[in-house]
Design a protein around this motif. Structure first.
Motif, PDB file in Angstrom:
ATOM      1  N   ALA A  75       0.745  -1.915   0.134  1.00  4.64           N
ATOM      2  CA  ALA A  75      -0.303  -0.161   0.077  1.00  4.64           C
ATOM      3  C   ALA A  75       0.844   1.673  -0.004  1.00  4.64           C
ATOM      4  O   ALA A  75       2.298   1.060   0.368  1.00  4.64           O
ATOM      5  CB  ALA A  75      -0.952  -0.166   1.088  1.00  4.64           C
ATOM      6  N   TYR A 132      -1.448  -1.633 -12.155  1.00  2.00           N
ATOM      7  CA  TYR A 132      -2.596  -1.246 -11.831  1.00  2.00           C
ATOM      8  C   TYR A 132      -3.431  -1.944 -10.858  1.00  2.00           C
ATOM      9  O   TYR A 132      -3.005  -2.727  -9.709  1.00  2.00           O
ATOM     10  CB  TYR A 132      -3.457  -3.004 -13.351  1.00  2.00           C
ATOM     11  CG  TYR A 132      -3.357  -3.783 -12.496  1.00  2.00           C
ATOM     12  CD1 TYR A 132      -4.410  -4.739 -12.055  1.00  2.00           C
ATOM     13  CD2 TYR A 132      -1.939  -5.109 -13.734  1.00  2.00           C
ATOM     14  CE1 TYR A 132      -4.103  -6.243 -11.771  1.00  2.00           C
ATOM     15  CE2 TYR A 132      -1.731  -6.315 -13.256  1.00  2.00           C
ATOM     16  CZ  TYR A 132      -3.129  -6.675 -13.196  1.00  2.00           C
ATOM     17  OH  TYR A 132      -2.740  -7.238 -12.322  1.00  2.00           O
ATOM     18  N   THR A 133      -5.103  -1.990 -10.486  1.00  2.00           N
ATOM     19  CA  THR A 133      -5.771  -2.288  -9.643  1.00  2.00           C
ATOM     20  C   THR A 133      -7.147  -3.203  -9.178  1.00  2.00           C
ATOM     21  O   THR A 133      -7.654  -2.802 -10.389  1.00  2.00           O
ATOM     22  CB  THR A 133      -6.364  -0.847  -8.430  1.00  2.00           C
ATOM     23  OG1 THR A 133      -4.932   0.533  -8.462  1.00  2.00           O
ATOM     24  CG2 THR A 133      -6.966  -0.937  -7.435  1.00  2.00           C
ATOM     25  N   GLU A 134      -6.811  -3.937  -8.533  1.00  2.56           N
ATOM     26  CA  GLU A 134      -7.212  -5.117  -8.856  1.00  2.56           C
ATOM     27  C   GLU A 134      -8.234  -5.763  -7.373  1.00  2.56           C
ATOM     28  O   GLU A 134      -7.344  -6.213  -6.250  1.00  2.56           O
ATOM     29  CB  GLU A 134      -6.981  -5.859  -9.722  1.00  2.56           C
ATOM     30  CG  GLU A 134      -8.364  -7.168 -10.408  1.00  2.56           C
ATOM     31  CD  GLU A 134      -7.671  -8.360 -11.066  1.00  2.56           C
ATOM     32  OE1 GLU A 134      -6.627  -9.183 -10.473  1.00  2.56           O
ATOM     33  OE2 GLU A 134      -7.986  -7.913 -11.839  1.00  2.56           O
ATOM     34  N   ASP A 135      -9.014  -5.282  -7.098  1.00  2.00           N
ATOM     35  CA  ASP A 135      -9.934  -6.136  -5.961  1.00  2.00           C
ATOM     36  C   ASP A 135      -9.466  -5.485  -4.785  1.00  2.00           C
ATOM     37  O   ASP A 135      -8.825  -5.704  -3.889  1.00  2.00           O
ATOM     38  CB  ASP A 135      -9.818  -7.897  -5.040  1.00  2.00           C
ATOM     39  CG  ASP A 135      -9.643  -8.692  -6.535  1.00  2.00           C
ATOM     40  OD1 ASP A 135     -11.361  -7.785  -6.711  1.00  2.00           O
ATOM     41  OD2 ASP A 135      -9.537  -9.398  -6.661  1.00  2.00           O
ATOM     42  N   ASP A 136      -9.322  -4.028  -5.052  1.00  2.00           N
ATOM     43  CA  ASP A 136      -8.578  -3.048  -3.955  1.00  2.00           C
ATOM     44  C   ASP A 136      -7.537  -2.984  -3.476  1.00  2.00           C
ATOM     45  O   ASP A 136      -7.080  -2.693  -2.825  1.00  2.00           O
ATOM     46  CB  ASP A 136      -9.797  -2.443  -3.435  1.00  2.00           C
ATOM     47  CG  ASP A 136     -10.626  -2.622  -3.183  1.00  2.00           C
ATOM     48  OD1 ASP A 136     -11.073  -2.115  -4.259  1.00  2.00           O
ATOM     49  OD2 ASP A 136     -12.269  -2.891  -2.739  1.00  2.00           O
ATOM     50  N   ALA A 137      -6.350  -2.993  -4.622  1.00  2.00           N
ATOM     51  CA  ALA A 137      -5.558  -4.297  -4.466  1.00  2.00           C
ATOM     52  C   ALA A 137      -4.034  -3.316  -5.626  1.00  2.00           C
ATOM     53  O   ALA A 137      -4.933  -3.612  -6.167  1.00  2.00           O
ATOM     54  CB  ALA A 137      -5.001  -5.282  -3.247  1.00  2.00           C
ATOM     55  N   LEU A 138      -3.507  -3.090  -5.182  1.00  4.42           N
ATOM     56  CA  LEU A 138      -1.978  -3.076  -6.406  1.00  4.42           C
ATOM     57  C   LEU A 138      -1.176  -3.762  -6.593  1.00  4.42           C
ATOM     58  O   LEU A 138      -0.668  -4.008  -5.882  1.00  4.42           O
ATOM     59  CB  LEU A 138      -1.549  -0.814  -6.388  1.00  4.42           C
ATOM     60  CG  LEU A 138      -0.419  -0.748  -6.610  1.00  4.42           C
ATOM     61  CD1 LEU A 138      -1.683   0.080  -8.265  1.00  4.42           C
ATOM     62  CD2 LEU A 138      -0.144   0.352  -6.157  1.00  4.42           C
ATOM     63  N   ARG A 139      -1.170  -4.307  -8.222  1.00  4.39           N
ATOM     64  CA  ARG A 139      -0.198  -4.973  -8.415  1.00  4.39           C
ATOM     65  C   ARG A 139       0.072  -4.514  -9.555  1.00  4.39           C
ATOM     66  O   ARG A 139       0.047  -3.503 -10.080  1.00  4.39           O
ATOM     67  CB  ARG A 139      -1.346  -6.000  -9.127  1.00  4.39           C
ATOM     68  CG  ARG A 139      -2.134  -6.955  -8.180  1.00  4.39           C
ATOM     69  CD  ARG A 139      -3.047  -7.750  -7.879  1.00  4.39           C
ATOM     70  NE  ARG A 139      -3.310  -8.283  -6.751  1.00  4.39           N
ATOM     71  CZ  ARG A 139      -4.635  -8.488  -6.690  1.00  4.39           C
ATOM     72  NH1 ARG A 139      -5.243  -7.799  -7.764  1.00  4.39           N
ATOM     73  NH2 ARG A 139      -4.445  -9.682  -6.173  1.00  4.39           N
TER      74      ARG A 139
END
Length: 792
Positions: free
Chosen positions: A155, A214-221
């Protein structure tokens, strides 16, 4: 700049000549191909409906060929995997002897770990047993693809700018790269590939890596896309025998010469590349002879999605594969993806270019489309240029085993199915006749008077079925067949089985059973071992023929490694190493494995049989581990450890659970001469005495009488310190050996003799004196006994 292909004066004429030679060779072996298809159908049980002597007559599959083939393959497969490394590299020159262990471990890792060697060995064994030869194509392959990796990103702290944080994250992932933002949430990293480069080449090539957040399921990857090496090394590719086309009257695939008079003038190898492979090789410049005019028809066929079969010749391997598909109940070519598969001919042979006086060995690749509507020369090089090697006795990159049963002057030998084919046919005929006779006895044909009350229709004989007629005794008649039994047929089948066992050397003993008959008095472990040794004469020869082909594979791989092995090649030692030793090793540069080597093997039919190996080791142990051998210095703790380890491994257990390696087991062996040379250079020798501690100490003390020793003591004070330190270490090892010799007497009382243990006694059949006898496996019945008659 990469080297270009050789350009022939007339590309179309070159391709046409290759195709003519290909068609001529196929015509020469057309009858062999037809017989091979029929033989494979018998092996796998693919049978067509039988209509003789009546429709749907008995058509049984006799699994004789499959049983014998699978048993022989299992024996060879276990022999290969019984101990690794499979091969031992023996240096031709004395100076390269120390490289042998590294070469063994590297090749073992490249074959069994990097490319799934177990399955490839299984394919080679199948071809060797069923087709009489195993053929492997061994090129150097470097396969690279765009790979995508997803990494979770912690985060982002509130006090840090998101773009700065992402830039720092990328920099931490690739600390040696140059990070450049190209768009929002997108970065590029230029990374110098130093791992696979050395000398002047280092730092010249850059790997471009792209990173997207990119952001997916409120997580940054972070999605990392980079060019990744999927495989790099010598690749063993088993080839089906129908895909290797050679002229008649040649015995091997290497070029003919005064030392190889029965070599092949040329070899044409078939394979079936996909559109993606051809496209990549064309764009990379590897297929540098493909022009736009050549490439357009290939691309048009793929875009048209036209399925269908690609038959290059009536006698070609494609035709063989179509017939095999048909027998197996399959049909190839219905799917549209068939349009993405092409035929590639790789030609190995001699060719004269321009004003050259002599022909040179070349390798050419020709791409073919359906019905040869596409014919394009893709690449043409000198053979030594594409497959460089120091050993010029095997210039072509093929590893071929000797034939299962050789035919002098012929490349195609006799495999196990062909050896037993006529016995299979005889057994099937006898079995079908016996079953047909039972069918006639159970549902016989009959006669009836045409003017009777029986209606002219098919009458099926079923249990409990009645059929009304006016006068059954006169209008209806069933002939009486002789009530003879099937003893003759059973005796003939048993006799054929005996012949099959004699020809294949696979009897009850090899199948895990005990032979029947009057042999119970011989069933002790020692006598059974002698019987196995006598019965393994031919299997031993077959095993050696396959391993000679395996040695060729290792030879081809080593020749390629000497040229193409990348720097800092990492590999892992197979098996469980001694505690404290590092199983991960590195070859820093190809020079570390350079030199001429020959590859040998120690596998045989006894040491590859776990039960036999355990019995042999149990008999060797008392002979090796006793006070006399220890006091005479004939053995040492390391050799005793190796013997006990082999015994535990042969019993299927892990030796590390029961044994601890003696100190210095992994230390290098140092002779007294080598130790003196190191001490003169100011180096304290590290290792175990190669000739034993006592002999090592005696050699060092004898050197003290040399006049040069006094000069070293006088003018080099460091030498005296090193010498005294090393002498103290050797004296400690001598004392340890003496203590072990004193303890050997106590140990001898606990070790018994190595006599063989008696096996289970034979049992007498209580019904042996009776009238009836039971037929044993592959035994014939006495037709004169009363119990032999009567319908089955």
């Amino acid at each position: 700049m990469p080297r270009k292909s050789i350009t022939p004066e007339n590309k179309a004429a070159f391709v046409q000549t290759v195709l003519e030679r290909y068609d001529q060779d196929l015509q020469d072996r057309s009858e062999w191909m037809e017989a091979r298809i029929q033989r494979f159908a018998k092996l796998y049980g693919w049978m067509e409906p039988k209509h003789y002597p009546w429709p749907n007559a008995s058509n049984q599959h006799v699994p004789m060929l499959m049983t014998q083939s699978q048993r022989t393959q299992d024996t060879l497969h276990n022999a290969v995997l019984a101990s690794r490394p499979v091969m031992s590299a023996i240096a031709v020159n004395k100076g390269d002897a120390e490289k042998g262990k590294t070469i063994d471990q590297l090749l073992d890792y490249q074959l069994f770990v990097e490319q799934g060697g177990e399955e490839k060995i299984g394919a080679l064994i199948d071809s060797f047993v069923n087709d009489s030869r195993s053929v492997a194509f061994v090129p150097w392959v470097k396969e690279q693809r765009n790979a995508r990796e997803v990494h979770p990103v912690p985060a982002i702290p509130a006090e840090i700018d998101p773009e700065v944080y992402k830039h720092q994250f990328v920099q931490q992932m690739f600390p040696q790269g140059f990070v450049k933002p190209i768009a929002e949430n997108k970065y590029e990293v230029a990374l110098v590939d130093l791992e696979h480069q050395s000398g002047d080449e280092a730092g010249k090539d850059l790997d471009i890596i792209s990173i997207e957040f990119y952001t997916e399921d409120d997580a940054l990857r972070a999605l990392v896309t980079k060019n990744k090496t999927i495989f790099e090394g010598p690749c063993v590719i088993p080839k089906a025998l129908e895909d290797i086309v050679v002229p008649s009257r040649c015995e091997n695939l290497q070029p003919p010469s005064p030392s190889n008079p029965l070599g092949a003038d040329h070899v044409i190898m078939m394979d079936y590349p996909s559109w993606d492979e051809i496209h990549r090789l064309y764009k990379s410049g590897y297929y540098d002879l493909l022009t736009e005019e050549d490439f357009e028809p290939i691309e048009d066929r793929v875009e048209s999605e036209a399925g269908g079969l690609s038959i290059d010749s009536a006698n070609g391997p494609d035709q063989h594969k179509i017939m095999v598909d048909s027998l197996a109940g399959m049909q190839h070519g219905n799917a549209k993806i068939t349009a993405k598969t092409f035929t590639r001919l790789t030609y190995f042979g001699r060719w004269a270019f321009g004003d050259d006086e002599f022909e040179e060995e070349v390798v050419a690749r020709v791409i073919l489309g359906p019905d040869r509507g596409i014919k394009a020369l893709a690449r043409l090089r000198y053979l030594e240029e594409e497959f460089p090697r120091q050993d010029l006795s095997r210039p072509r990159p093929f590893a071929v085993s000797p034939a299962f049963i050789p035919i002098p002057g012929q490349f195609y030998g006799i495999g196990l199915p062909e050896l037993l084919e006529h016995l299979h046919d005889l057994t099937k005929t006898l079995l079908d006749q016996a079953i047909d006779k039972h069918t006639l006895s159970n549902t016989p044909w009959f006669l009836y008077r045409s003017a009777s009350g029986v209606r002219p229709e098919v009458i099926k004989m079923e249990p409990g079925m009645g059929y009304p007629v006016s006068n059954p005794q006169q209008d209806f008649h069933i002939p009486q067949f002789p009530q003879e039994d099937q003893t003759i047929a059973l005796n003939l089948i048993a006799l054929v089985q005996q012949w099959a066992e004699q020809k294949s050397m696979q009897g009850a003993l090899q199948m895990g059973g005990v032979p029947q008959g009057k042999s119970s008095a011989l069933r002790t472990s020692t006598n059974m071992m002698a019987v196995m040794q006598q019965g393994d004469a031919r299997p031993e020869r077959i095993l050696r023929r396959f391993f000679l082909g395996l040695a060729e594979i290792y030879q081809q791989m080593h020749e390629l490694n000497k040229v193409f092995l990348p720097p800092n090649k990492q590999y892992r030692i197979s098996g469980v190493t001694h505690p404290g030793s590092d199983p991960y090793q590195v070859v820093e540069k190809p020079e570390q494995i350079g030199g001429m080597f020959q590859f040998s093997f120690k596998a045989n039919t006894l040491n590859t049989n776990k039960a036999a190996q355990t019995q042999i080791l149990s008999e060797i142990m008392p002979m090796v581990i006793n006070p006399m051998t220890i006091q005479m210095g004939l053995t040492n703790p390391e050799k005793i450890y190796t013997l006990l380890k082999d015994y535990i491994v042969s019993a299927g257990q892990e030796e590390s659970k029961y044994l601890q390696a003696p100190p210095g087991a992994d230390a290098p062996k140092v002779t007294a001469e080598q130790a003196m040379g190191q001490m003169v250079q100011g180096i304290l020798p590290q290792g175990s005495p190669a000739e034993g501690a006592q002999n090592h100490l005696n050699s060092l003390m004898a050197f003290q009488q040399d006049p040069r020793f006094a000069q070293l003591i006088q003018y080099d004070p460091a030498f005296q310190m090193i010498y005294q330190t090393y002498m103290g270490q050797v004296q400690v090892k001598v004392q340890q050996e003496q203590m072990q010799a004193q303890m050997a007497q106590q140990f001898a009382e606990t070790v018994g003799g190595g006599q063989g243990q008696p096996g289970p006694a034979g049992q007498v059949n209580p019904a042996a004196g009776g009238m009836a006898t039971q037929q044993g496996p592959n035994q014939v019945n006495d037709e004169s006994l009363p119990g032999a008659k009567g319908m089955m």
